[in-house]
Write a protein that holds these residues in place. Structure first.
Motif, PDB file in Angstrom:
ATOM      1  N   LEU A  23       0.938  -1.379  -0.161  1.00 50.06           N
ATOM      2  CA  LEU A  23       0.099   0.089   0.136  1.00 50.06           C
ATOM      3  C   LEU A  23       0.940   1.368  -0.116  1.00 50.06           C
ATOM      4  O   LEU A  23       2.059   1.254   0.669  1.00 50.06           O
ATOM      5  N   LYS A  24       0.444   2.256  -0.735  1.00 50.46           N
ATOM      6  CA  LYS A  24       1.237   3.575  -0.759  1.00 50.46           C
ATOM      7  C   LYS A  24       0.419   4.817  -0.629  1.00 50.46           C
ATOM      8  O   LYS A  24      -0.884   4.748  -1.070  1.00 50.46           O
ATOM      9  N   ARG A  25       0.943   5.525  -0.184  1.00 48.06           N
ATOM     10  CA  ARG A  25       0.324   7.176  -0.045  1.00 48.06           C
ATOM     11  C   ARG A  25       1.293   8.102   0.237  1.00 48.06           C
ATOM     12  O   ARG A  25       2.116   8.231   1.413  1.00 48.06           O
ATOM     13  N   GLY A  73      -7.762   6.996  -3.829  1.00 48.21           N
ATOM     14  CA  GLY A  73      -6.546   7.651  -4.152  1.00 48.21           C
ATOM     15  C   GLY A  73      -5.404   6.894  -3.599  1.00 48.21           C
ATOM     16  O   GLY A  73      -3.934   7.282  -4.235  1.00 48.21           O
ATOM     17  N   ASP A  74      -5.446   6.191  -2.691  1.00 45.41           N
ATOM     18  CA  ASP A  74      -3.981   5.360  -1.997  1.00 45.41           C
ATOM     19  C   ASP A  74      -3.683   4.370  -3.094  1.00 45.41           C
ATOM     20  O   ASP A  74      -4.601   4.063  -4.040  1.00 45.41           O
ATOM     21  N   GLN A  75      -2.638   3.948  -3.337  1.00 44.28           N
ATOM     22  CA  GLN A  75      -2.214   3.073  -4.319  1.00 44.28           C
ATOM     23  C   GLN A  75      -1.872   1.878  -3.661  1.00 44.28           C
ATOM     24  O   GLN A  75      -1.588   1.534  -2.526  1.00 44.28           O
ATOM     25  N   PHE A  76      -1.946   0.811  -4.742  1.00 47.13           N
ATOM     26  CA  PHE A  76      -2.137  -0.614  -4.186  1.00 47.13           C
ATOM     27  C   PHE A  76      -1.030  -1.335  -5.336  1.00 47.13           C
ATOM     28  O   PHE A  76      -1.445  -1.201  -6.569  1.00 47.13           O
ATOM     29  N   VAL A  77      -0.284  -2.153  -4.811  1.00 45.09           N
ATOM     30  CA  VAL A  77       0.556  -2.743  -5.860  1.00 45.09           C
ATOM     31  C   VAL A  77       0.841  -4.078  -5.588  1.00 45.09           C
ATOM     32  O   VAL A  77       0.682  -4.604  -4.255  1.00 45.09           O
ATOM     33  N   THR A  78       0.550  -5.036  -6.531  1.00 51.58           N
ATOM     34  CA  THR A  78       0.690  -6.563  -6.382  1.00 51.58           C
ATOM     35  C   THR A  78       1.053  -6.978  -7.963  1.00 51.58           C
ATOM     36  O   THR A  78       0.820  -6.360  -8.847  1.00 51.58           O
ATOM     37  N   ALA A  79       1.982  -7.991  -7.737  1.00 50.16           N
ATOM     38  CA  ALA A  79       2.460  -8.642  -8.853  1.00 50.16           C
ATOM     39  C   ALA A  79       3.250  -7.678  -9.883  1.00 50.16           C
ATOM     40  O   ALA A  79       2.984  -7.718 -10.960  1.00 50.16           O
ATOM     41  N   VAL A 104     -10.112  -1.950  -6.683  1.00 52.79           N
ATOM     42  CA  VAL A 104      -8.943  -1.307  -7.081  1.00 52.79           C
ATOM     43  C   VAL A 104      -9.095  -1.187  -8.575  1.00 52.79           C
ATOM     44  O   VAL A 104      -9.869  -2.042  -9.236  1.00 52.79           O
ATOM     45  N   ARG A 105      -8.266  -0.206  -9.144  1.00 56.00           N
ATOM     46  CA  ARG A 105      -8.621   0.004 -10.700  1.00 56.00           C
ATOM     47  C   ARG A 105      -7.403   0.415 -11.077  1.00 56.00           C
ATOM     48  O   ARG A 105      -6.530   1.047 -10.503  1.00 56.00           O
ATOM     49  N   GLY A 106      -6.953  -0.069 -12.485  1.00 56.80           N
ATOM     50  CA  GLY A 106      -5.907   0.305 -13.106  1.00 56.80           C
ATOM     51  C   GLY A 106      -4.918  -0.620 -13.692  1.00 56.80           C
ATOM     52  O   GLY A 106      -5.329  -2.018 -13.647  1.00 56.80           O
TER      53      GLY A 106
END
Length: 106
Positions: A23-25, A73-79, A104-106
């Motif tokens: 998770l990123k902010r 607006g927080d970011q989520f990173v996986t794989a 989550v979208r993107g």
């Protein structure tokens, strides 16, 4: 079932079947685990789009996140893929957070 029992059951399932996520902010970055799955075509209603994913977090995995609250607006990173949190829906038993359902979208 008490809130503590609900959290313990979710923690056990995420440990067994979840995947690592970040998770990123801004400059903040927290590594944890969560369930991640895509939406089925029949679920794509109310603004959901193909490619969106449902993510379930335990409050245990959010202990290092500000106020344990995810927001749009927080970011989520996986794989290796970075996505944006669109909807964060906390679930409480009484006044205790027992899970966070996120889109989550993107």
């Amino acid at each position: 079932m008490t809130p503590q029992e609900a959290i313990a059951a979710l923690d056990k399932d995420i440990a067994a079947y979840g995947q690592p996520v970040t998770l990123k902010r801004g400059a903040l970055s927290v590594e944890t685990r969560a369930f991640v799955r895509g939406y089925k075509p029949a679920e794509l209603i109310g603004g959901l789009k193909q490619g969106d994913s449902a993510v379930i977090f335990s409050p245990t995995g959010l202990k290092d996140w500000p106020d344990m609250k995810l927001k749009n607006g927080d970011q989520f990173v996986t794989a290796g893929k970075t996505r944006n949190i669109e909807i964060a829906d906390p679930v409480y038993m009484g006044s205790t957070l027992v899970r966070a359902n996120v889109t989550v979208r993107g």
